[in-house]
Design an enzyme around this catalytic site. Structure first.
Site, PDB file in Angstrom:
ATOM      1  N   LYS A 111      49.436 -47.788 -22.013  1.00 20.41           N
ATOM      2  CA  LYS A 111      49.902 -48.550 -20.846  1.00 20.41           C
ATOM      3  C   LYS A 111      48.970 -48.350 -19.655  1.00 20.41           C
ATOM      4  O   LYS A 111      48.624 -49.316 -18.960  1.00 20.41           O
ATOM      5  CB  LYS A 111      51.332 -48.137 -20.479  1.00 20.41           C
ATOM      6  CG  LYS A 111      52.365 -48.579 -21.497  1.00 20.41           C
ATOM      7  CD  LYS A 111      53.748 -48.070 -21.144  1.00 20.41           C
ATOM      8  CE  LYS A 111      54.776 -48.551 -22.150  1.00 20.41           C
ATOM      9  NZ  LYS A 111      56.140 -48.145 -21.786  1.00 20.41           N
ATOM     10  N   CYS A 122      53.779 -44.409 -18.411  1.00 22.47           N
ATOM     11  CA  CYS A 122      54.903 -43.593 -18.871  1.00 22.47           C
ATOM     12  C   CYS A 122      55.648 -44.330 -19.975  1.00 22.47           C
ATOM     13  O   CYS A 122      55.761 -45.557 -19.944  1.00 22.47           O
ATOM     14  CB  CYS A 122      55.852 -43.294 -17.704  1.00 22.47           C
ATOM     15  SG  CYS A 122      57.203 -42.177 -18.141  1.00 22.47           S
ATOM     16  N   ASP A 123      56.131 -43.578 -20.935  1.00 26.91           N
ATOM     17  CA  ASP A 123      56.982 -44.150 -21.964  1.00 26.91           C
ATOM     18  C   ASP A 123      58.074 -43.138 -22.291  1.00 26.91           C
ATOM     19  O   ASP A 123      57.801 -41.943 -22.382  1.00 26.91           O
ATOM     20  CB  ASP A 123      56.186 -44.490 -23.223  1.00 26.91           C
ATOM     21  CG  ASP A 123      56.959 -45.446 -24.103  1.00 26.91           C
ATOM     22  OD1 ASP A 123      56.966 -46.653 -23.788  1.00 26.91           O
ATOM     23  OD2 ASP A 123      57.583 -44.997 -25.085  1.00 26.91           O
ATOM     24  N   THR A 124      59.292 -43.619 -22.435  1.00 23.54           N
ATOM     25  CA  THR A 124      60.434 -42.747 -22.720  1.00 23.54           C
ATOM     26  C   THR A 124      61.121 -43.208 -24.001  1.00 23.54           C
ATOM     27  O   THR A 124      61.364 -44.404 -24.182  1.00 23.54           O
ATOM     28  CB  THR A 124      61.435 -42.757 -21.544  1.00 23.54           C
ATOM     29  OG1 THR A 124      60.760 -42.319 -20.362  1.00 23.54           O
ATOM     30  CG2 THR A 124      62.617 -41.839 -21.807  1.00 23.54           C
ATOM     31  N   GLY A 181      56.418 -39.517 -22.330  1.00 21.55           N
ATOM     32  CA  GLY A 181      54.991 -39.258 -22.286  1.00 21.55           C
ATOM     33  C   GLY A 181      54.465 -39.768 -20.964  1.00 21.55           C
ATOM     34  O   GLY A 181      54.893 -40.820 -20.484  1.00 21.55           O
TER      35      GLY A 181
END
Length: 194
Positions: free
Chosen positions: A53, A72-74, A109
């Site tokens: 991203k 960011c990734d959740t 992340g």
């Protein structure tokens, strides 16, 4: 001071970032998450997604030197299986039924990319969340609010589903979608002091 860019369309992430940073830009990433296959390691996977991203947005602004891009990734994981956003109400119901009475993990992340130097740092946060035992009626009522439909694991801890949470071990803000403590330490590593 570097210009901070959040590579996310998530309103929750934007609200959280506003708590610690007055001035930042939002450029939504067009990164194709399916381009990174999940192999086995959830922490590596969320860091790779966050980096994808950040890199996607950095390509859009390469002519602007003074930028740091935050990706960011959740993800929610239960029994080492990733629970993404539900496809429909039935999927949301089944996810919540699986989480009922059980502990699961929420992984985020983070990636911070300096556009000028191309230096990138990545890290992750994992928070354990335990749900109370839920009745089918509780789950059905919550699913019918529509709230679970845009959330990994089919719930948002900051909303109505907060009552489902029996306990939490780790960073609350990670479960909302942006682990502020980890983000702050990473920004400091990149020379940004809030």
């Amino acid at each position: 001071m570097k210009n901070i860019i959040l590579a996310s369309a998530s309103e929750r992430r934007q609200e959280l970032l506003k708590r610690i940073l007055e001035d930042f830009q939002i450029i939504v990433s067009d990164f194709d998450e399916s381009s990174i296959p999940f192999k086995d390691n959830i922490s590596s996977y969320v860091m790779n997604l966050a980096e994808g991203k950040a890199r996607s947005v950095s390509k859009k602004i390469m002519d602007q030197d003074n930028n740091l891009v935050i990706g960011c990734d959740t993800l929610v994981a239960f029994n080492n299986k990733i629970l993404g956003k539900p496809k429909d109400k039935k999927d949301a119901f089944e996810m919540l039924q699986a989480l009922s009475g059980n502990e699961h993990e929420v992984y985020s992340g983070l990636a911070i990319l300096d556009v000028k130097s191309n230096k990138i740092i990545t890290d992750f946060v994992c928070t354990k969340v335990k749900f109370s035992k839920l009745t089918s009626l509780q789950i059905e009522k919550y699913v019918n609010t529509g709230d679970p439909m845009d959330k990994a694991g089919a719930y948002g801890i900051q909303g109505k589903a907060g009552v489902f949470v029996e306990n939490i071990n780790g960073c609350y803000y990670n479960v909302v979608g942006l682990p502020l403590n980890k983000l702050n330490s990473m920004l400091m590593e990149m020379g940004v002091n809030l």
